[in-house]
Each structure stands twice: as C-alpha cells, then as structure tokens.
Design a protein around this motif. Structure first.
Motif, PDB file in Angstrom:
ATOM      1  N   GLY A 287      46.083  28.561  45.590  1.00 48.49           N
ATOM      2  CA  GLY A 287      45.855  28.941  46.980  1.00 48.49           C
ATOM      3  C   GLY A 287      45.063  30.222  47.015  1.00 48.49           C
ATOM      4  O   GLY A 287      44.675  30.763  45.975  1.00 48.49           O
ATOM      5  N   GLY A 288      44.790  30.754  48.186  1.00 43.24           N
ATOM      6  CA  GLY A 288      44.090  32.022  48.306  1.00 43.24           C
ATOM      7  C   GLY A 288      42.586  31.881  48.295  1.00 43.24           C
ATOM      8  O   GLY A 288      42.034  30.782  48.398  1.00 43.24           O
ATOM      9  N   ILE A 289      41.894  33.005  48.143  1.00 42.13           N
ATOM     10  CA  ILE A 289      40.435  33.072  48.159  1.00 42.13           C
ATOM     11  C   ILE A 289      39.952  33.578  46.802  1.00 42.13           C
ATOM     12  O   ILE A 289      40.511  34.527  46.250  1.00 42.13           O
ATOM     13  N   TRP A 290      38.903  32.956  46.273  1.00 42.64           N
ATOM     14  CA  TRP A 290      38.380  33.283  44.952  1.00 42.64           C
ATOM     15  C   TRP A 290      36.858  33.249  44.985  1.00 42.64           C
ATOM     16  O   TRP A 290      36.274  32.635  45.873  1.00 42.64           O
ATOM     17  N   PRO A 291      36.185  33.851  43.990  1.00 36.78           N
ATOM     18  CA  PRO A 291      34.711  33.780  43.931  1.00 36.78           C
ATOM     19  C   PRO A 291      34.227  32.847  42.829  1.00 36.78           C
ATOM     20  O   PRO A 291      34.905  32.628  41.837  1.00 36.78           O
ATOM     21  N   THR A 292      33.029  32.303  43.001  1.00 32.20           N
ATOM     22  CA  THR A 292      32.388  31.563  41.918  1.00 32.20           C
ATOM     23  C   THR A 292      30.886  31.770  41.996  1.00 32.20           C
ATOM     24  O   THR A 292      30.342  32.117  43.042  1.00 32.20           O
ATOM     25  N   VAL A 293      30.215  31.539  40.880  1.00 32.16           N
ATOM     26  CA  VAL A 293      28.779  31.746  40.811  1.00 32.16           C
ATOM     27  C   VAL A 293      27.997  30.473  41.117  1.00 32.16           C
ATOM     28  O   VAL A 293      26.823  30.517  41.482  1.00 32.16           O
ATOM     29  N   TRP A 294      28.651  29.307  40.999  1.00 32.77           N
ATOM     30  CA  TRP A 294      28.004  28.008  41.251  1.00 32.77           C
ATOM     31  C   TRP A 294      29.105  26.960  41.344  1.00 32.77           C
ATOM     32  O   TRP A 294      30.189  27.146  40.794  1.00 32.77           O
ATOM     33  N   HIS A 295      28.830  25.875  42.037  1.00 30.68           N
ATOM     34  CA  HIS A 295      29.785  24.755  42.021  1.00 30.68           C
ATOM     35  C   HIS A 295      29.037  23.430  42.170  1.00 30.68           C
ATOM     36  O   HIS A 295      27.904  23.384  42.663  1.00 30.68           O
ATOM     37  N   HIS A 296      29.686  22.370  41.729  1.00 27.27           N
ATOM     38  CA  HIS A 296      29.019  21.075  41.603  1.00 27.27           C
ATOM     39  C   HIS A 296      28.757  20.379  42.932  1.00 27.27           C
ATOM     40  O   HIS A 296      28.082  19.350  42.964  1.00 27.27           O
ATOM     41  N   TYR A 379      29.518  32.404  45.813  1.00 28.56           N
ATOM     42  CA  TYR A 379      30.227  31.586  46.795  1.00 28.56           C
ATOM     43  C   TYR A 379      31.723  31.884  46.763  1.00 28.56           C
ATOM     44  O   TYR A 379      32.326  31.895  45.688  1.00 28.56           O
ATOM     45  N   PRO A 380      32.337  32.126  47.906  1.00 26.41           N
ATOM     46  CA  PRO A 380      33.797  32.212  47.951  1.00 26.41           C
ATOM     47  C   PRO A 380      34.372  30.797  48.070  1.00 26.41           C
ATOM     48  O   PRO A 380      33.703  29.889  48.585  1.00 26.41           O
ATOM     49  N   PHE A 381      35.583  30.593  47.572  1.00 24.64           N
ATOM     50  CA  PHE A 381      36.215  29.289  47.771  1.00 24.64           C
ATOM     51  C   PHE A 381      37.721  29.424  47.913  1.00 24.64           C
ATOM     52  O   PHE A 381      38.327  30.406  47.486  1.00 24.64           O
ATOM     53  N   THR A 382      38.300  28.420  48.542  1.00 21.05           N
ATOM     54  CA  THR A 382      39.748  28.325  48.683  1.00 21.05           C
ATOM     55  C   THR A 382      40.127  26.864  48.391  1.00 21.05           C
ATOM     56  O   THR A 382      39.416  26.206  47.623  1.00 21.05           O
ATOM     57  N   VAL A 383      41.202  26.364  48.947  1.00 20.94           N
ATOM     58  CA  VAL A 383      41.606  24.980  48.673  1.00 20.94           C
ATOM     59  C   VAL A 383      41.658  24.183  49.968  1.00 20.94           C
ATOM     60  O   VAL A 383      41.862  24.729  51.047  1.00 20.94           O
ATOM     61  N   LYS A 384      41.451  22.894  49.834  1.00 16.81           N
ATOM     62  CA  LYS A 384      41.498  21.993  50.985  1.00 16.81           C
ATOM     63  C   LYS A 384      42.939  21.780  51.436  1.00 16.81           C
ATOM     64  O   LYS A 384      43.884  21.983  50.660  1.00 16.81           O
ATOM     65  N   ALA A 385      43.079  21.377  52.669  1.00 17.84           N
ATOM     66  CA  ALA A 385      44.399  21.046  53.190  1.00 17.84           C
ATOM     67  C   ALA A 385      44.981  19.871  52.401  1.00 17.84           C
ATOM     68  O   ALA A 385      44.250  19.028  51.886  1.00 17.84           O
ATOM     69  N   LYS A 386      46.291  19.845  52.303  1.00 21.77           N
ATOM     70  CA  LYS A 386      46.966  18.800  51.527  1.00 21.77           C
ATOM     71  C   LYS A 386      46.565  17.412  52.020  1.00 21.77           C
ATOM     72  O   LYS A 386      46.539  17.137  53.215  1.00 21.77           O
ATOM     73  N   GLY A 387      46.235  16.545  51.056  1.00 20.95           N
ATOM     74  CA  GLY A 387      45.882  15.173  51.394  1.00 20.95           C
ATOM     75  C   GLY A 387      44.403  14.929  51.610  1.00 20.95           C
ATOM     76  O   GLY A 387      43.988  13.786  51.794  1.00 20.95           O
ATOM     77  N   GLN A 388      43.584  15.980  51.567  1.00 21.26           N
ATOM     78  CA  GLN A 388      42.153  15.814  51.828  1.00 21.26           C
ATOM     79  C   GLN A 388      41.334  15.575  50.558  1.00 21.26           C
ATOM     80  O   GLN A 388      40.198  15.133  50.639  1.00 21.26           O
ATOM     81  N   SER A 389      41.892  15.851  49.400  1.00 19.61           N
ATOM     82  CA  SER A 389      41.122  15.693  48.164  1.00 19.61           C
ATOM     83  C   SER A 389      41.029  14.223  47.755  1.00 19.61           C
ATOM     84  O   SER A 389      41.954  13.437  47.965  1.00 19.61           O
ATOM     85  N   ASP A 394      38.742  17.596  43.273  1.00 15.83           N
ATOM     86  CA  ASP A 394      38.137  17.620  44.605  1.00 15.83           C
ATOM     87  C   ASP A 394      38.928  18.465  45.600  1.00 15.83           C
ATOM     88  O   ASP A 394      38.681  18.398  46.792  1.00 15.83           O
ATOM     89  N   PHE A 395      39.863  19.286  45.130  1.00 11.51           N
ATOM     90  CA  PHE A 395      40.715  20.007  46.078  1.00 11.51           C
ATOM     91  C   PHE A 395      40.213  21.397  46.422  1.00 11.51           C
ATOM     92  O   PHE A 395      40.816  22.110  47.217  1.00 11.51           O
ATOM     93  N   LEU A 396      39.074  21.813  45.844  1.00 12.69           N
ATOM     94  CA  LEU A 396      38.525  23.127  46.150  1.00 12.69           C
ATOM     95  C   LEU A 396      37.617  23.054  47.377  1.00 12.69           C
ATOM     96  O   LEU A 396      36.864  22.094  47.543  1.00 12.69           O
ATOM     97  N   LEU A 397      37.680  24.066  48.218  1.00 12.07           N
ATOM     98  CA  LEU A 397      36.881  24.124  49.432  1.00 12.07           C
ATOM     99  C   LEU A 397      35.940  25.324  49.337  1.00 12.07           C
ATOM    100  O   LEU A 397      36.383  26.470  49.381  1.00 12.07           O
ATOM    101  N   PHE A 398      34.653  25.047  49.203  1.00 15.10           N
ATOM    102  CA  PHE A 398      33.672  26.098  48.973  1.00 15.10           C
ATOM    103  C   PHE A 398      33.062  26.596  50.275  1.00 15.10           C
ATOM    104  O   PHE A 398      32.745  25.819  51.172  1.00 15.10           O
ATOM    105  N   GLY A 399      32.890  27.913  50.341  1.00 10.11           N
ATOM    106  CA  GLY A 399      32.293  28.526  51.506  1.00 10.11           C
ATOM    107  C   GLY A 399      30.782  28.615  51.391  1.00 10.11           C
ATOM    108  O   GLY A 399      30.186  28.203  50.390  1.00 10.11           O
ATOM    109  N   GLU A 400      30.151  29.181  52.413  1.00 12.03           N
ATOM    110  CA  GLU A 400      28.707  29.349  52.417  1.00 12.03           C
ATOM    111  C   GLU A 400      28.299  30.434  51.423  1.00 12.03           C
ATOM    112  O   GLU A 400      29.075  31.324  51.087  1.00 12.03           O
TER     113      GLU A 400
END
Length: 423
Positions: A287-296, A379-389, A394-400
């Motif tokens: 859970g929470g907010i995290w950073p990444t340099v790239w995502h698929h 890119y910042p990312f968090t997680v998708k709501a339960k059941g959406q993956s 596929d459970f990570l939710l990437f920001g702009e």
C-alpha cells in the motif's frame, strides 16, 4: 528505423560536437581518418564489461538487468553492430563492492573492455567508478541511485542513468504534501544499512523537516535481514502517524509482507521500490505511495514494442532494471556511432553536449554536463482497489509523469548550487 536513428533535430548537436573535437585536437587525422573504411579501423568485437548483482538482496533485480542488456546487444548486432563491429557484452556478478572493483580492474586489464557498465548497488557502483576514474575508462552507472555518486564522489568518467534519491523523494513528496501526510505528523522510518540507504534517509529527513513533519525514529536494517519483527514491534510501540521505508531490494518485499501480517494501522510510504520487489510483495500486502523510473504500462509505441519483445523472448514482463539496461546500451551505441569511436574521451565529450536520447518515454533524456546525470521523467505509483487487478503483476496503479510535460526535467533534481560535484 531504429529508435536511436538521427533526426533532423539532432544535427545541430552533432555539428557542435564535431566542431568541439576539431578545436580540442581530438579529431586526429582529419578527413582521412573519417573516410577510412570501417574494416581498416579494426573489425574485432567491441567489448563491454557489465557488472550487476546476480546474488544477494539485489539478485532478482540483477537477473532483469542481465536480460535487458542482452536483448539490446542482440538487437544492435542484428542491425549491423556499431561502426560495423559486433558488441560483446561480458556480464558478471558484482557480488559486493570489493569484488566489483576487482572484476572491473580485471575487465580493463585482461579483457580490454572499451566501457564499463551496470550495477544496482550504490556501494559497488562507487568502487567501480573509482576504478574507472583511475584507468580513465568510461563507466555507465546504470541502476545506482545514491546522491553522493553524483555529488562529492563524482568523477568525469562516470555517467548516471537511474534517477537519484533526491528525485525519488521529491516525486513521492509531492503526493505526500498534497494529501496532508507530512505537516504536523510523527514519522518512523526504516533504512537499509549501506551507502544507498544512508543517502536516502538523509534526503528524506530533510524533506520531512522542511515540510513540518517530525521524525520520531529511524532504524538501520542490515541488508541480509529477513525477519522484520523487531522493527515492527518498535513501530507498534512508537505509534507513528506515518511509516517511511528507506529500504532496498528484497528488504522492501519482506517488510511489506510482514507488516501486513502484523496488521498495523499506520499508513506506509516508500522512497524506493523496484517493480519486481513490488510484484513479489503481492496484492493485498502493498500500500502507500512509491516512486519508479519506468513501468511496463507506459502507453507510447517504443515502450510497448520493448515490452512485447521482452515478454516474447523471456516469458515475463520487463521490470525497470531490464528497461534501464536496455536503453543504456542503446545510448552507448548512439554515442559510438556519432563519434565513430570507442575512445572514452571522445564519448565523454559527446555525452556532455546535451545530446538527446530516446529512452522509451514521452520525453527524451539528456545528460547534464556538470554532474553527468541523465535527466528524465519519473512516476509515482500506488495500488489498485481490491478486485481491479487482472493478474499477479497488474495491481500497481501508476500516476502521471513528473515533472509534468510543461515543466523542466530538472525540477525535482538537485541544482548545481546544491551539488558538491567537482569534476
């Protein structure tokens, strides 16, 4: 067309580079040298010394790194190589800082490599950088993120591709301030006990202080620690408003899983998390907010093609270390083709011109001349709501992307005035 073919917009940079070579005497031999057929300049393979952790707490990331650079080399060679010569990438396990330095020196002396590349551990990247500096050999530090490598420990033979800790903290920090998770809050952090973790927690502490937060605890965690219960008990006793992770590699995976098992109610934020470690943590734990340099999931044609080709070849989705190794070898190939050389001095001169590189993102990247940092989006990312993956990855939710399209790529990075780098 290769994603690194010259465009009209690149010609001024290359013309400027050519004039620079002539003025410094690096373009020896004049037109006669430039017109010399490639086979007469030596048709043997161009050797690249590649070091990355294949074991230990960063080993899972190193596996992706090795696959990414392998795919790039095969694509480049299938397209005719570099200056008509084949690229030969020699990949070895860096193991630890001491072994990494020894192997780097051996690659230069015995194997006659033209360039050193790789690494994820900031501690090992530092020792390789020192070897590169002593031997005046170009080193692409691909996955190491410590600020000090770009600061007081910088040298002119090392170029940095991954985003540094300051960018990671600021990328996540924007969201934390927006969501009122810092000002007036008590924060407890866990820190990886090696160079990268120490550097990261230093920047994180400054961010919390500057934005009105209070750090009530910071625990150093050994890189080989797997049992997080002692730290979780301290967190339970401290009762913070927010937990900040400054951990690395599979430390993050172990912490996230065990934190979920403990059932603690405090929100978690992280300033470092690679997507492979996030996948390993599993849906329902992270859970929470995290950073990444790239995502698929980036929706641009070049990135989508890379993802499809990687998945077809290796049977899995590429993690950010596969991407970054892939694009770094393409960057090197561009530099060698433009300069018509494998000489470190000529390559450095070109990289310092501000030449742009297609890095499979919506905006191209470039190296700053004064600290050799590749400027790019994060890119910042968090997680998708339960059941959406749709699947286990596929459970990570990437920001702009940050900075935003209308903002400078240097917005989140250290400024020249703040940096202690002296080449």
């Amino acid at each position: 067309m290769s994603i690194f073919d010259k465009s009209d917009s690149s010609q001024p940079v290359e013309s400027s580079y050519r004039r620079r070579l002539l003025s410094t005497g690096l373009a020896m031999g004049g037109a006669a040298t430039l017109s010399m057929p490639l086979w007469a300049q030596g048709a043997g393979p161009i050797k690249i010394g590649h070091l990355t952790p294949m074991t230990g707490f960063l080993g899972a990331l190193g596996e992706y790194a090795a696959q990414g650079i392998k795919m790039a080399a095969d694509e480049i060679n299938a397209g005719g190589g570099v200056m008509g010569r084949k690229l030969e990438v020699m990949t070895e396990d860096s193991v630890n800082p001491q072994v990494a330095a020894t192997k780097a020196q051996r690659m230069i002396e015995r194997d006659n490599v033209s360039v050193l590349m790789g690494e994820i551990s900031s501690a090992s990247a530092l020792t390789i950088s020192q070897v590169a500096g002593r031997n005046k050999k170009l080193f692409f530090s691909i996955g190491a993120r410590s600020d000090v490598l770009r600061g007081k420990d910088c040298n002119r033979y090392t170029f940095h591709v991954d985003i540094p800790v300051t960018v990671m903290v600021n990328a996540v920090g924007q969201a934390l301030v927006r969501d009122n998770l810092v000002k007036g809050k008590k924060i407890f952090s866990l820190t990886a006990d090696y160079l990268f973790g120490h550097d990261l927690t230093k920047v994180a502490k400054k961010f919390f202080t500057d934005n009105g937060g209070t750090l009530i605890g910071d625990e150093l965690v050994p890189t080989d620690a797997t049992d997080m219960s002692p730290y979780l008990l301290k967190i339970r006793q401290a009762k913070p408003d927010l937990i900040a992770s400054n951990l690395a590699g599979n430390q993050v995976t172990n912490f996230v899983k065990q934190y979920s098992e403990f059932g603690l109610p405090y929100p978690v934020v992280g300033f470092n998390l690679n997507t492979a470690d996030a996948w390993a943590a599993g849906e329902g734990n992270l859970g929470g907010i995290w950073p990444t340099v790239w995502h698929h999931e980036l929706q641009n044609p070049a990135s989508k093609t890379f993802v499809a080709n990687f998945e077809k070849r290796f049977g899995r989705i590429p993690e950010n270390h596969a991407w970054i190794e892939y694009i770094t070898l393409k960057i090197l190939a561009q530099a060698m083709n433009v300069t018509k050389s494998t000489d470190s001095e000529k390559l450095i001169a070109y990289l310092e011109t501000g030449a742009e590189f297609d890095i499979l993102k919506s905006r191209k990247g470039y190296f700053r001349a004064w600290d050799h940092q590749l400027m790019q989006e994060a890119y910042p990312f968090t997680v998708k709501a339960k059941g959406q993956s749709k699947n286990k990855q596929d459970f990570l939710l990437f920001g702009e992307a940050v900075p935003a399209p209308n903002q400078s790529l240097e917005l989140l990075a250290t400024t020249k005035a703040e940096n202690t780098c002296k080449m």
